[in-house]
Every structure is written in structure tokens, then in C-alpha cells.
Write a protein that holds these residues in place. Structure first.
Motif, short mmCIF file in Angstrom:
data_model
loop_
_atom_site.label_atom_id
_atom_site.label_comp_id
_atom_site.label_asym_id
_atom_site.label_seq_id
_atom_site.Cartn_x
_atom_site.Cartn_y
_atom_site.Cartn_z
N LEU A 1 -3.65 -3.78 4.34
CA LEU A 1 -3.49 -2.67 5.21
C LEU A 1 -4.90 -2.43 6.14
N LYS B 1 -4.73 -14.38 -0.40
CA LYS B 1 -3.69 -13.29 0.08
C LYS B 1 -2.52 -13.49 -0.64
N ARG B 2 -2.32 -15.23 -0.43
CA ARG B 2 -0.72 -15.57 0.01
C ARG B 2 -0.34 -15.74 -1.98
N THR C 1 6.66 -2.04 2.29
CA THR C 1 5.88 -3.45 1.68
C THR C 1 6.68 -3.49 0.84
N ALA D 1 -6.45 -8.20 8.90
CA ALA D 1 -5.13 -7.65 8.16
C ALA D 1 -4.20 -8.42 8.99
N ASP D 2 -2.85 -7.77 8.06
CA ASP D 2 -1.37 -7.43 8.36
C ASP D 2 -1.59 -6.52 9.20
N PHE D 3 -1.77 -5.23 9.44
CA PHE D 3 -1.19 -4.21 10.24
C PHE D 3 -2.59 -3.47 10.37
N VAL E 1 -0.71 -8.10 0.46
CA VAL E 1 -0.52 -7.29 2.21
C VAL E 1 -2.58 -6.75 2.17
N ASN F 1 0.76 -12.56 -3.72
CA ASN F 1 1.49 -12.33 -3.16
C ASN F 1 0.62 -10.77 -2.32
N GLN G 1 3.87 1.51 6.35
CA GLN G 1 3.65 0.40 5.97
C GLN G 1 4.17 -0.21 4.22
N LEU H 1 -7.13 -15.62 3.52
CA LEU H 1 -5.93 -15.85 3.67
C LEU H 1 -5.06 -16.64 2.40
N ALA I 1 5.58 -6.93 -1.02
CA ALA I 1 3.81 -7.25 -1.60
C ALA I 1 3.90 -6.35 -3.57
#
Ligand code: 13P
Ligand code: SF4
Length: 312
Positions: A24, A16-17, A53, A37-39, A22, A20, A49, A13, A55
Motif C-alpha cells: 500500500l 510480495k508473492r 485486505t 504498489a498494489d494500491f 500487499v 503473501n 484497503q 514482486l 494478505a
């Protein structure tokens, strides 16, 4: 000291930030990846998605053709796949060269090529339109009426779409090695044990298995079907990762894995190559990265965009 699952999730996490990015994930991914996952979704949902995105990095937890599709619609973004070996037996059953040779040999037929998304960029680049199991019926209905359709690469999905639409098509003789493991006998056996549980099968299953199903649909549509159906238990005839997704979405219901002749459930070994450790590593190093030569990418984008437009 080895990292715990919680450490790994926290690191993923944070990365991921920082990147930048995402994340999937396909419905067949392991539970731990689905949870971070975000999605999470089917091929169609994941394509939408990927197309929308903001991202800069897409970490695609699925198989190669899915990450490749994300790159085709996002040429300026970095798309990484935790394990580059995550292929697809169905995609393998139709190479770009084999399709090119076939189309050349049958040029007189002037085929309208509909390619199931489970194929390489080299195959997509020769297609008129792409489809997924979630929109295949709609795409085939929308295809020009005056053309001969060649449907690649899944003969089982193709046969199911022909039954649904009444539209004749020529089918490439490919199949998914995971879904053809289910047999009428193995499904009948579990149905005898749970006679009240509706059977839901993926269209990549053989005809004899689809005939036994109460519903045939894409992985995402399985969730809507089970949500709306009054039954308390369901037999799910697809890759076993789908059960995690269903149990998360509908915790009050019971989901039983459809067995194959040999095993209690069917597993896609390619989907299972992705792990939390590999996801963390790919966010750290931004490798393995998906790259596609620009002329091929540009050609493969057209039929994907057409699909996204037609299935709105
Ligand atoms: P869905 O698009 O239904 O998720 O299916 C993808 C797939 O690979 C099935 O084997
Ligand atoms: Fe390919 Fe079959 Fe695995 Fe789906 S389940 S990714 S079609 S090998």
C-alpha cells in the motif's frame, strides 16, 4: 554490481508473492514506489484497503501513523514500514501525554474528541472518532450535536472544517511543517504566470493559502476534481509526490507544483525516506515491523471503526 531499478522491482514482486503481501502506498511516495504498489491513495482509501485486505503481510509505504493504523485494524497480520524513521511533523505536534493532560485539566468540558488520522495510536486511543481530510466534513457533521468538540492535532484542517460545517470546535494548535510552507505570496506568484490554471490546495494549508484556492480537498479528491474540470493545467498545492499520481491518472493534463517561499515545490522528508531498496529489504526480513501493545491497539481501533462506518 549494484541492482538496477528493474531488478529491484522484479525482486519486490517476487517477494510480495512469496510473503503473501500487499503493498500500500500513499500519494506522496516516490514515483517508483507508486508504480510497484498494489494500491496508491489518500489516508482514507488506504485505511479501507488495510481493513479489507486478505494478505498476511502489509508493506505500508507511507509514514508511521499510517502503518500503525493498518496494524490497529489488522492485529494478526504483519505490518512493515520500509523506514521506521518515517514520522510526521503534524503527528508530533500532539503527544498522547499532552492530550491526556489537557483532557484531564478540562474534564468539565466533557469533550467529544475528533482526531485527524495523522496522530499516534496513543492519541487515537483517547479519541471518540477519527477523520481524514477526505471525510472530515462528514465526520464532524455526524458528531453528536450536544457535545463540545475538541479537534486534534491540525488547526488548519480544523479551521477549514469549521468553515465548511459551521460547527464550532476547539482546535489543538498543531500543523504540518510541509503545508505551512506555502504562502499566499508564493501561490499568487505562480497564479500570475498561469492565470487559467485552477489552484487546488490541501486543507492542511494556511487560511491565507486556502482563500486563494479554487478547490480545497484531500489528495484523492484532487484527482476527481482535475478529471472533471475542463482546464488543461492545474496548480497543485500539496506535497510534490501527488504530481506523479495525477500525471499517471490524467496524462493528457498538465500539473504544476505549488511553490513555497523558498522552493519550487514542497517535499515531505518523512515520506521520501522510503525507497525501493528499503521496500525490498522489509519484504525480505519482515522488519521493521509495527507492534502495538494490545490494550492500546484495542482502544485505538474503536474510533477508527467508527470513522469507517460513518464515512461509508
Ligand atoms: P491525505 O489523506 O489527503 O492523503 O493527506 C495525508 C497527509 O499526510 C497530508 O499531509
Ligand atoms: Fe505529516 Fe505533513 Fe508529511 Fe503529511 S506532509 S505526512 S502531515 S509531515
Amino acid at each position: 554490481m549494484p541492482a538496477t531499478g528493474l531488478d529491484l522491482v522484479a525482486d519486490i514482486l517476487a517477494l510480495k508473492r512469496e510473503r503473501n503481501a500487499v503493498i500500500l502506498a500513499h500519494n506522496y511516495q516516490i514515483k517508483e514506489i507508486q508504480e510497484v504498489a498494489d494500491f496508491v491513495g489518500d489516508s482514507l482509501g488506504l485505511s479501507y484497503q488495510a481493513a479489507k485486505t486478505d494478505a498476511q503481510v502489509i508493506a505500508f509505504c507511507g509514514v508511521h501513523f499510517m502503518a500503525e493504523t493498518a496494524k490497529i485494524v489488522n492485529p494478526t497480520k504483519t505490518v512493515v514500514l520500509p523506514d521506521l524513521e518515517a514520522g510526521c511533523s503534524l503527528s508530533e505536534s500532539c503527544s498522547g501525554e499532552a492530550l491526556e493532560a489537557f483532557l484531564k485539566a478540562h474534564a468539565r468540558k466533557n469533550y467529544y474528541v475528533i482526531a485527524y488520522i495523522n496522530c499516534s495510536a496513543a492519541v487515537k486511543a483517547q479519541a471518540d472518532v477519527i477523520c481524514t481530510s477526505g471525510n472530515a466534513v462528514k465526520i464532524v457533521r455526524t458528531a453528536p450535536q450536544d457535545r463540545n468538540i475538541l479537534f486534534v492535532p491540525d488547526e488548519n484542517l480544523g479551521a477549514w472544517v469549521m468553515e465548511q460545517t459551521g460547527r464550532p470546535m476547539e482546535l489543538w494548535k498543531g500543523h504540518c511543517a510541509v503545508h505551512v510552507e506555502f504562502t499566499a505570496q508564493s501561490i499568487e506568484k505562480i497564479r500570475e504566470q498561469y492565470p487559467d490554471a485552477p489552484v487546488i490546495a490541501h486543507p492542511e494549508c494556511r487560511h491565507s493559502v486556502r482563500l486563494l484556492a479554487d478547490e480545497v480537498c484531500s489528495t484523492e479528491k484532487m484527482i476527481d476534481y482535475c478529471r472533471e474540470h475542463p482546464a488543461k493545467a492545474f496548480i497543485i498545492v500539496t506535497e510534490e509526490g501527488m504530481l506523479h499520481r495525477l500525471r499517471r491518472e490524467l496524462p493528457e493534463k498538465t500539473f504544476l507544483a505549488g511553490p513555497t517561499q523558498e522552493c519550487a515545490c514542497a517535499e515531505c522528508r518523512f515520506m521520501k525516506l522510503n525507497t525501493l531498496e528499503k521496500l525490498k529489504a522489509c519484504l525480505e526480513t519482515l522488519t521493521p515491523e509495527i507492534t502495538i501493545p494490545e490494550p492500546l491497539r484495542a482502544r485505538a481501533e474503536l474510533p477508527i471503526r467508527r470513522m469507517l462506518e460513518w464515512s461509508k
